[in-house]
Design an enzyme around this catalytic site. Sequence first.
Site, PDB file in Angstrom:
ATOM      1  N   ASP A  30      38.040  35.868  20.291  1.00  0.00           N
ATOM      2  CA  ASP A  30      38.951  34.891  20.901  1.00  0.00           C
ATOM      3  C   ASP A  30      38.284  34.065  21.996  1.00  0.00           C
ATOM      4  OD1 ASP A  30      39.002  36.456  23.231  1.00  0.00           O
ATOM      5  OD2 ASP A  30      41.144  36.882  23.137  1.00  0.00           O
ATOM      6  N   ASP A  31      37.112  34.476  22.474  1.00  0.00           N
ATOM      7  CA  ASP A  31      36.461  33.756  23.573  1.00  0.00           C
ATOM      8  C   ASP A  31      35.639  32.562  23.094  1.00  0.00           C
ATOM      9  OD1 ASP A  31      37.385  35.503  25.694  1.00  0.00           O
ATOM     10  OD2 ASP A  31      36.026  37.003  24.862  1.00  0.00           O
ATOM     11  N   SER A  62      41.869  33.019  24.706  1.00  0.00           N
ATOM     12  CA  SER A  62      42.284  34.311  25.250  1.00  0.00           C
ATOM     13  C   SER A  62      43.794  34.385  25.395  1.00  0.00           C
ATOM     14  CB  SER A  62      41.669  34.504  26.636  1.00  0.00           C
ATOM     15  OG  SER A  62      40.472  35.193  26.529  1.00  0.00           O
ATOM     16  N   ASN A 137      35.538  41.311  23.090  1.00  0.00           N
ATOM     17  CA  ASN A 137      36.198  40.460  24.060  1.00  0.00           C
ATOM     18  C   ASN A 137      35.492  40.534  25.412  1.00  0.00           C
ATOM     19  OD1 ASN A 137      38.576  38.792  24.695  1.00  0.00           O
ATOM     20  ND2 ASN A 137      39.002  40.422  26.156  1.00  0.00           N
ATOM     21  N   SER A 170      36.551  45.374  22.724  1.00  0.00           N
ATOM     22  CA  SER A 170      36.728  44.699  24.005  1.00  0.00           C
ATOM     23  C   SER A 170      35.785  45.320  25.018  1.00  0.00           C
ATOM     24  CB  SER A 170      38.177  44.839  24.484  1.00  0.00           C
ATOM     25  OG  SER A 170      39.061  44.344  23.494  1.00  0.00           O
TER      26      SER A 170
END
Length: 330
Positions: A30-31, A62, A137, A170
């Site tokens: 997502d970054d 994010s 993440n 993550s």
Amino acid sequence: MSAVKLSWMALTVAVLVTSVSALNILLTNDDSWASANVRATYSALKSDGHDVILVGPAVQQSGKGGTVVFPTVNITAPGGEFGSIPVGAPFFGKAVDDPNIFYFNGTPAATALFALDVVIPQFWDNKTINLVVSGPNEGQNNGPFLYTLSGTIGAAYASIERGVPAIALSAGNSTHRSFTTNTGQADDPANIAGRLSANLVAALASGFDGVSRLLPLGVGLGVNFPIFGPGSNCSAPPFTLTRMTGGATIDKVSINATTGFPQFADFIAPGLNTVHSGSPILPGETPISAGCQTSVSVFSVDYDAPTELAEPVQLHLMPLFGKTQLTAQT
Ligand SMILES: *[C@@H]1O[C@H](CO)[C@@H](O)[C@H](O)[C@H]1NC(C)=O
Ligand SMILES: *[C@@H]1O[C@H](CO)[C@@H](O)[C@H](O)[C@H]1NC(C)=O
Ligand SMILES: *[C@@H]1O[C@H](CO)[C@@H](O)[C@H](O)[C@H]1NC(C)=O
Ligand SMILES: *[C@@H]1O[C@H](CO)[C@@H](O)[C@H](O)[C@H]1NC(C)=O
Ligand SMILES: *[C@@H]1O[C@H](CO)[C@@H](O)[C@H](O)[C@H]1NC(C)=O
């Protein structure tokens, strides 16, 4: 121990690592596609012999959870994350220096679905994906509250819902950084995260016959790395089995007397710390990944309450359905 014996041991370790079954992996996050963690993980997975396609969001996405937003325009100002895509470029495209690295201008869940349905059939020989890897993440995603909120986990559960095994990773270090800032050293936090991610995938791939599922239908892994990097004394956190509940936090909100605006603090609330499905003998992922350990939780996307919890509620509601007892509904 003799030098000969030592080098024989080193060879054995090398063979164990390189004899891992090769998987077809869709890597996302997502970054953004240009983040240091996802690119370091791409390199680590490839060096273990896997066939990897990276399809990541064009910009930072994010906190989007499982939200699905598809693009309706091409890349708008200010362009891709860290200047990685020029304004006006198509909504989806490929890295100039690597035909297996793509960006897509959507949310993480939308990116995973677009990759599965369009990119892989059209641009990757329609290969069968054995595993979707999302992350790592920039920052941890512990407990049920972060599970729903995290775009990294959102891309994983969207894939799992489609029937493709997926893991969400993550990392404790939350510095948002481009792959171009990678020092190239083994102790760069992105490279530690990439190596640990590849080690986890290797364990999952162990014994893979090329056809069976790596995880049962509807099941995924949520992995949280602790903080590591130059500012930490943790560099080789062992993997520990965990459950999502236990010490998990949600926001508690108050009004800041100075600013007059809401502020929030972490709150270990009862609703997200009651064990219904997880194994009570396992520790919670939140306290485990707060030390120098990597938590590994096994989750399911079957959100129905277990029968013994649901039944009393269903029975209480029977008058609403004009019935007095639970029967198979049609
Ligand atoms: C988006 O980019 C594509 C490829 O460059 C182009 O053909 C198309 O016209 C663009 N669409 C819009 C709405 O700008
Ligand atoms: C890709 O493979 C799937 C499953 O084998 C098949 O159903 C689909 O038609 C194929 N798509 C393309 C574009 O070849
Ligand atoms: C997190 O990563 C950044 C970028 O590599 C680094 O500067 C920082 O020291 C790291 N934090 C810790 C606690 O190691
Ligand atoms: C590492 O750092 C943590 C937190 O700063 C500390 O509690 C711990 O004792 C340190 N461990 C070692 C082995 O130095
Ligand atoms: C209220 O907000 C200010 C400014 O962001 C911050 O410095 C302060 O710590 C906050 N107060 C409390 C009690 O958290």
